[in-house]
Scaffold this active site. Structure first.
Site, PDB file in Angstrom:
ATOM      1  N   GLY A   1       2.841  -1.176   4.233  1.00  0.00           N
ATOM      2  CA  GLY A   1       2.949   0.239   3.921  1.00  0.00           C
ATOM      3  C   GLY A   1       4.382   0.644   3.645  1.00  0.00           C
ATOM      4  O   GLY A   1       4.922   0.442   2.562  1.00  0.00           O
ATOM      5  N   GLY A   2       5.047   1.206   4.648  1.00  0.00           N
ATOM      6  CA  GLY A   2       6.389   1.764   4.493  1.00  0.00           C
ATOM      7  C   GLY A   2       7.386   0.855   3.797  1.00  0.00           C
ATOM      8  O   GLY A   2       8.141   1.291   2.917  1.00  0.00           O
TER       9      GLY A   2
ATOM     10  N   GLU B   1      -5.372  -5.106  10.527  1.00  0.00           N
ATOM     11  CA  GLU B   1      -4.329  -4.104  10.732  1.00  0.00           C
ATOM     12  C   GLU B   1      -4.567  -3.373  12.050  1.00  0.00           C
ATOM     13  O   GLU B   1      -5.345  -2.409  12.095  1.00  0.00           O
ATOM     14  CB  GLU B   1      -4.341  -3.094   9.580  1.00  0.00           C
ATOM     15  CG  GLU B   1      -4.060  -3.703   8.226  1.00  0.00           C
ATOM     16  CD  GLU B   1      -3.489  -2.660   7.275  1.00  0.00           C
ATOM     17  OE1 GLU B   1      -2.386  -2.873   6.786  1.00  0.00           O
ATOM     18  OE2 GLU B   1      -4.154  -1.638   7.057  1.00  0.00           O
TER      19      GLU B   1
ATOM     20  N   SER C   1       3.529  -2.464  10.195  1.00  0.00           N
ATOM     21  CA  SER C   1       4.984  -2.579  10.374  1.00  0.00           C
ATOM     22  C   SER C   1       5.558  -3.928   9.937  1.00  0.00           C
ATOM     23  O   SER C   1       6.472  -4.448  10.564  1.00  0.00           O
ATOM     24  CB  SER C   1       5.370  -2.264  11.833  1.00  0.00           C
ATOM     25  OG  SER C   1       5.017  -0.916  12.150  1.00  0.00           O
TER      26      SER C   1
ATOM     27  N   ASN D   1       0.863  -1.177   0.000  1.00  0.00           N
ATOM     28  CA  ASN D   1       0.000   0.000   0.000  1.00  0.00           C
ATOM     29  C   ASN D   1       0.902   1.230   0.000  1.00  0.00           C
ATOM     30  O   ASN D   1       1.528   1.533   1.015  1.00  0.00           O
ATOM     31  CB  ASN D   1      -0.895  -0.045   1.251  1.00  0.00           C
ATOM     32  CG  ASN D   1      -1.677   1.231   1.446  1.00  0.00           C
ATOM     33  OD1 ASN D   1      -1.770   2.064   0.538  1.00  0.00           O
ATOM     34  ND2 ASN D   1      -2.251   1.409   2.629  1.00  0.00           N
ATOM     35  N   TRP D   2       0.949   1.891  -1.129  1.00  0.00           N
ATOM     36  CA  TRP D   2       1.877   3.021  -1.262  1.00  0.00           C
ATOM     37  C   TRP D   2       1.314   4.316  -0.672  1.00  0.00           C
ATOM     38  O   TRP D   2       1.989   5.356  -0.713  1.00  0.00           O
ATOM     39  CB  TRP D   2       2.274   3.213  -2.738  1.00  0.00           C
ATOM     40  CG  TRP D   2       3.246   2.169  -3.216  1.00  0.00           C
ATOM     41  CD1 TRP D   2       3.845   1.219  -2.456  1.00  0.00           C
ATOM     42  CD2 TRP D   2       3.741   1.993  -4.558  1.00  0.00           C
ATOM     43  NE1 TRP D   2       4.679   0.450  -3.243  1.00  0.00           N
ATOM     44  CE2 TRP D   2       4.639   0.904  -4.527  1.00  0.00           C
ATOM     45  CE3 TRP D   2       3.511   2.649  -5.779  1.00  0.00           C
ATOM     46  CZ2 TRP D   2       5.304   0.461  -5.673  1.00  0.00           C
ATOM     47  CZ3 TRP D   2       4.165   2.200  -6.914  1.00  0.00           C
ATOM     48  CH2 TRP D   2       5.057   1.117  -6.856  1.00  0.00           C
ATOM     49  N   LYS D   3       0.092   4.269  -0.194  1.00  0.00           N
ATOM     50  CA  LYS D   3      -0.519   5.456   0.421  1.00  0.00           C
ATOM     51  C   LYS D   3      -0.304   6.678  -0.487  1.00  0.00           C
ATOM     52  O   LYS D   3      -0.431   6.552  -1.692  1.00  0.00           O
ATOM     53  CB  LYS D   3       0.041   5.648   1.838  1.00  0.00           C
ATOM     54  CG  LYS D   3      -0.076   4.361   2.656  1.00  0.00           C
ATOM     55  CD  LYS D   3       0.171   4.536   4.119  1.00  0.00           C
ATOM     56  CE  LYS D   3      -0.014   3.181   4.811  1.00  0.00           C
ATOM     57  NZ  LYS D   3       0.075   3.263   6.262  1.00  0.00           N
TER      58      LYS D   3
ATOM     59  N   HIS E   1      -9.444   1.101   4.866  1.00  0.00           N
ATOM     60  CA  HIS E   1      -8.150   1.201   5.552  1.00  0.00           C
ATOM     61  C   HIS E   1      -8.313   2.100   6.782  1.00  0.00           C
ATOM     62  O   HIS E   1      -9.096   3.056   6.755  1.00  0.00           O
ATOM     63  CB  HIS E   1      -7.096   1.774   4.604  1.00  0.00           C
ATOM     64  CG  HIS E   1      -5.718   1.755   5.192  1.00  0.00           C
ATOM     65  ND1 HIS E   1      -5.276   2.744   6.047  1.00  0.00           N
ATOM     66  CD2 HIS E   1      -4.700   0.869   5.077  1.00  0.00           C
ATOM     67  CE1 HIS E   1      -4.049   2.453   6.426  1.00  0.00           C
ATOM     68  NE2 HIS E   1      -3.669   1.322   5.852  1.00  0.00           N
TER      69      HIS E   1
ATOM     70  N   GLY F   1       2.695   1.972  10.736  1.00  0.00           N
ATOM     71  CA  GLY F   1       3.644   3.064  10.604  1.00  0.00           C
ATOM     72  C   GLY F   1       4.418   3.370  11.876  1.00  0.00           C
ATOM     73  O   GLY F   1       5.084   4.389  11.971  1.00  0.00           O
TER      74      GLY F   1
ATOM     75  N   GLU G   1      -6.674   4.452   7.921  1.00  0.00           N
ATOM     76  CA  GLU G   1      -6.489   5.895   7.683  1.00  0.00           C
ATOM     77  C   GLU G   1      -7.752   6.501   7.070  1.00  0.00           C
ATOM     78  O   GLU G   1      -8.097   7.653   7.352  1.00  0.00           O
ATOM     79  CB  GLU G   1      -5.257   6.122   6.790  1.00  0.00           C
ATOM     80  CG  GLU G   1      -3.967   5.919   7.573  1.00  0.00           C
ATOM     81  CD  GLU G   1      -2.785   5.421   6.768  1.00  0.00           C
ATOM     82  OE1 GLU G   1      -2.783   5.566   5.532  1.00  0.00           O
ATOM     83  OE2 GLU G   1      -1.849   4.879   7.388  1.00  0.00           O
TER      84      GLU G   1
HETATM   85  P1  PGA Z   1       2.971   0.079   7.598  1.00  0.00           P
HETATM   86  O1  PGA Z   1       1.489   0.328   7.024  1.00  0.00           O
HETATM   87  O2  PGA Z   1       3.460  -1.211   6.966  1.00  0.00           O
HETATM   88  O3  PGA Z   1       3.767   1.269   7.163  1.00  0.00           O
HETATM   89  O4  PGA Z   1       2.847  -0.064   9.067  1.00  0.00           O
HETATM   90  C1  PGA Z   1       0.593  -0.731   6.845  1.00  0.00           C
HETATM   91  C2  PGA Z   1      -0.703  -0.222   6.248  1.00  0.00           C
HETATM   92  O5  PGA Z   1      -1.152   0.868   6.612  1.00  0.00           O
HETATM   93  O6  PGA Z   1      -1.303  -0.904   5.391  1.00  0.00           O
END
Ligand code: PGA
Length: 256
Positions: free
Chosen positions: A236-237, A170, A215, A11-13, A98, A176, A100
């Site tokens: 994500g990251g 999640e 993470s 997920n590149w956000k 998600h 993050g 967020e």
């Molecule tokens: P993260 O994000 O791997 O940076 O913790 C995961 C996500 O939000 O899907």
């Protein structure tokens, strides 16, 4: 095990414009043979780069996901896009709800199932996200929160399409933060979700892929994916660089 193909999605956000997206997609396509066709890999890039991502990934087996999808076919919904718009580009998956989106943009247990339903109707694979906040975990409410969010999604799924659904657990406190859930914590919640699935869909619950997100990194992916109900990861990251995402996806080979 073995019946569920491991599935890792990056997920590149709100990262990577068109040029960076093309570059990373090319690197992912190049590395894809390392997965030997035994692990599914997808990325969810920024909406404005979806067309470029689809073009760069065409014919490779790398799947392209949207980070969101609206439930209406079309209309006065400024800032949104429909499942039909995604299908037109060659997008095959859509992340729905998600954390967020839930925390910052008002998604909830009414709108998330609507997004999941629209994705299903258009033939997309919905990745429905659930998970508790730190305060909820500390208050002992994890099971309740996960059950409520999961049930809301399952409510809109028909038995003959359940195998297409993907759910991502999640925990918000792990996203993050560099503080992933332990494999045991992840498995505990995944097993709970599997039980909810089984209550509604019987043996077909075994077909649903459950991703863990929060993470995930190359150095913890293997131990997380070793758990019986952790069928993949939503990353994500650590998904922003192709080499890192590929290393995480390779951890799925142990399940294949
Ligand atoms: P993260 O994000 O791997 O940076 O913790 C995961 C996500 O939000 O899907």
């Amino acid at each position: 095990m073995g019946k569920r193909v491991p599935f890792v999605c990056g997920n590149w956000k709100m990262h990577h414009g068109v040029e960076a997206t093309r570059k990373q997609v090319r690197a992912l396509v190049e590395g894809l043979p390392r997965l030997k066709g035994m692990v599914d890999l997808a990325i969810a890039p920024v909406a404005t780069t979806l067309a470029a991502a689809c073009e760069a990934a065409r014919g490779s087996g790398l799947k392209i996901a949207a980070q969101n999808v609206h439930w209406a076919e079309k209309g006065a919904f400024t800032g949104e896009w429909s499942a039909a718009h995604l299908v037109e580009l060659g997008v095959t998956h859509a992340i729905c709800g998600h954390s967020e989106r839930r925390a910052l943009f008002g998604d909830d247990d009414i709108t998330v199932p609507k997004r999941v339903r629209a994705a299903m109707d258009a033939g997309l694979v919905p990745i429905g996200c659930v998970g508790e906040t730190l305060a909820q975990r500390e208050a002992g409410k994890t099971e309740h929160v996960v059950a409520t969010q999961t049930e809301a999604i399952l409510e809109v799924i028909k038995p003959d399409e359940i195998d297409r659904l993907v759910l991502a657990y999640e925990p918000v406190w792990a996203i993050g933060t560099g503080k992933n859930a332990t494999p045991t914590q992840a498995q505990e919640v995944h097993a709970q979700i599997r039980r909810l699935l089984a209550k509604r869909f019987g043996a077909k619950a075994e077909l649903v892929r459950l991703q863990y997100g929060g993470s995930v990194k190359p150095d913890n992916a293997a131990e997380l994916l070793r758990e019986p109900d952790v069928d993949g990861a939503l990353v994500g990251g650590a998904a922003l660089e192709a080499a890192s995402l590929l290393a995480i996806a390779e951890a799925g080979l142990q399940r294949a």
